[in-house]
Design an enzyme around this catalytic site. Structure first.
Site, short mmCIF file in Angstrom:
data_model
loop_
_atom_site.label_atom_id
_atom_site.label_comp_id
_atom_site.label_asym_id
_atom_site.label_seq_id
_atom_site.Cartn_x
_atom_site.Cartn_y
_atom_site.Cartn_z
N GLU A 153 -10.68 0.33 -4.05
CA GLU A 153 -10.93 0.21 -2.62
C GLU A 153 -12.42 0.40 -2.35
OE1 GLU A 153 -7.11 0.90 -0.17
OE2 GLU A 153 -8.18 2.79 -0.31
N SER A 213 -9.46 -4.03 4.08
CA SER A 213 -9.34 -5.16 5.02
C SER A 213 -8.49 -6.31 4.48
CB SER A 213 -10.73 -5.65 5.45
OG SER A 213 -11.43 -4.62 6.11
N GLY A 215 -11.34 -0.78 6.62
CA GLY A 215 -11.34 -0.69 8.08
C GLY A 215 -12.51 -1.39 8.74
N LYS A 228 -1.77 5.83 7.04
CA LYS A 228 -2.80 6.81 7.41
C LYS A 228 -2.28 7.76 8.48
CE LYS A 228 -6.36 3.72 5.72
NZ LYS A 228 -7.72 3.23 5.78
N GLU A 261 -11.22 8.16 2.04
CA GLU A 261 -11.32 8.97 3.26
C GLU A 261 -11.16 10.45 2.92
OE1 GLU A 261 -8.37 6.76 5.44
OE2 GLU A 261 -9.79 5.09 5.59
N HIS A 316 -7.93 9.01 -2.10
CA HIS A 316 -8.37 7.97 -1.17
C HIS A 316 -9.81 8.27 -0.73
CE1 HIS A 316 -8.70 5.45 2.39
NE2 HIS A 316 -7.69 4.74 1.90
N ASN A 372 -0.43 1.73 3.67
CA ASN A 372 -0.92 3.09 3.88
C ASN A 372 -1.05 3.27 5.39
OD1 ASN A 372 -2.29 5.48 4.11
ND2 ASN A 372 -4.13 4.81 3.03
P1 13P Z 1 -7.74 -1.24 5.79
O1 13P Z 1 -6.72 -2.20 5.26
O2 13P Z 1 -7.49 -0.82 7.21
O3 13P Z 1 -9.14 -1.73 5.55
O4 13P Z 1 -7.60 0.11 4.94
C1 13P Z 1 -7.56 0.02 3.56
C2 13P Z 1 -7.16 1.33 3.02
O5 13P Z 1 -7.87 2.31 3.12
C3 13P Z 1 -5.84 1.43 2.36
O6 13P Z 1 -5.69 2.62 1.69
#
Ligand code: 13P
Length: 255
Positions: A170, A216, A176, A15, A100, A98, A13
């Site tokens: 997740e 992560s 992150g 982002k 976020e 997601h 992903n």
């Molecule tokens: P990270 O791998 O940066 O923690 O992000 C995970 C994520 O949100 C994947 O969709």
């Protein structure tokens, strides 16, 4: 034994990162490593990179996806993008709900449910994200949150409609932050999610649905996460922007 329907799936992903030139470069890197992958590979790229990454991935078995969609097919929805537009641009998958988007852009289980319907109807493989915040975990609400998100997100579809759906667990506290769920924590949550899928649509649906872990994931921890019986792949943020993703694609397990 794990169902053959649950072929491991490793998804990057990206982002809101990368220019078109950088996307082409990373796409080439991923395509180059696809032959040595231990499962299916996909990249969910920014909208602006879909067309160029499509060209890079042409003729490879790396799948292309987006990170969001709208539930309507077309119309006066300024700033939104439809499933048909994504498919037309070359996408085969889409991430839905997601954390976020839930946290920063008001996504709810209801909007997840509508977007899921649009993705299924439009022929995209949906990756539906669920996961608890740290606050919810500490208040012992993890199972209730996951139950609500799964129920609300998948509501109203028959198991046959959902045969392509992929769930991503997740935990928000692991995204992150460099704080990965332990393999035992991931396995426990995945098993719980599978039990919810069974409650909704029965054993064969539950046993055949892929559940990815995200939060992560790194080249260092992917093997132990993938060792867990109910972890069918990974949804990777930060590490998918680096060479490390090749090692993640080539994860090795003892099972
Ligand atoms: P990270 O791998 O940066 O923690 O992000 C995970 C994520 O949100 C994947 O969709």
């Amino acid at each position: 034994m794990t169902s053959p329907l649950r072929r491991p799936l490793l998804v990057g992903n990206w982002k809101m990162n990368l220019t078109m030139v950088q996307s082409i470069e990373l796409g080439k890197l991923v395509a180059g490593g696809a032959g040595a992958a231990s499962g299916e590979v996909a990249v969910c790229v920014p909208f602006t990179a879909i067309a160029v990454v499509r060209e890079v991935l042409r003729g490879t078995n790396v799948r292309l996806g987006a990170q969001n969609c709208h539930w309507e097919v077309s119309g006066a929805y300024t700033g939104e993008i439809s499933v048909d537009q994504l498919r037309d641009a070359g996408c085969q998958m889409v991430i839905i709900g997601h954390s976020e988007r839930r946290k920063l852009f008001g996504e709810t289980d209801e909007s997840v449910n509508r977007k899921l319907g649009a993705a299924l109807k439009g022929g995209l493989t949906p990756i539906v994200c669920v996961g608890e915040t740290l606050e919810e975990r500490e208040a012992q609400k993890t199972w209730r949150v996951l139950e609500t998100q799964i129920e609300g997100g998948l509501k109203g579809f028959a198991p046959a409609d959902l045969s392509k759906v992929v769930i991503a667990y997740e935990p928000v506290w692991a995204i992150g932050t460099g704080k990965t769920a332990s393999p035992a924590q991931a396995q426990e949550a995945h098993l719980f999610i599978r039990s919810q899928l069974k409650k909704i649509h029965g054993e064969s649906f539950s046993a055949g649905t892929r559940i990815l872990y995200g939060g992560s994931v790194t080249a260092e921890n992917v093997d132990s996460l993938m060792d867990s019986a109910d972890v069918d792949g990974a949804l990777v943020g930060g590490a998918s922007l680096k060479k490390d993703f090749l090692r993640i694609m080539g994860f090795q397990t003892a099972r």
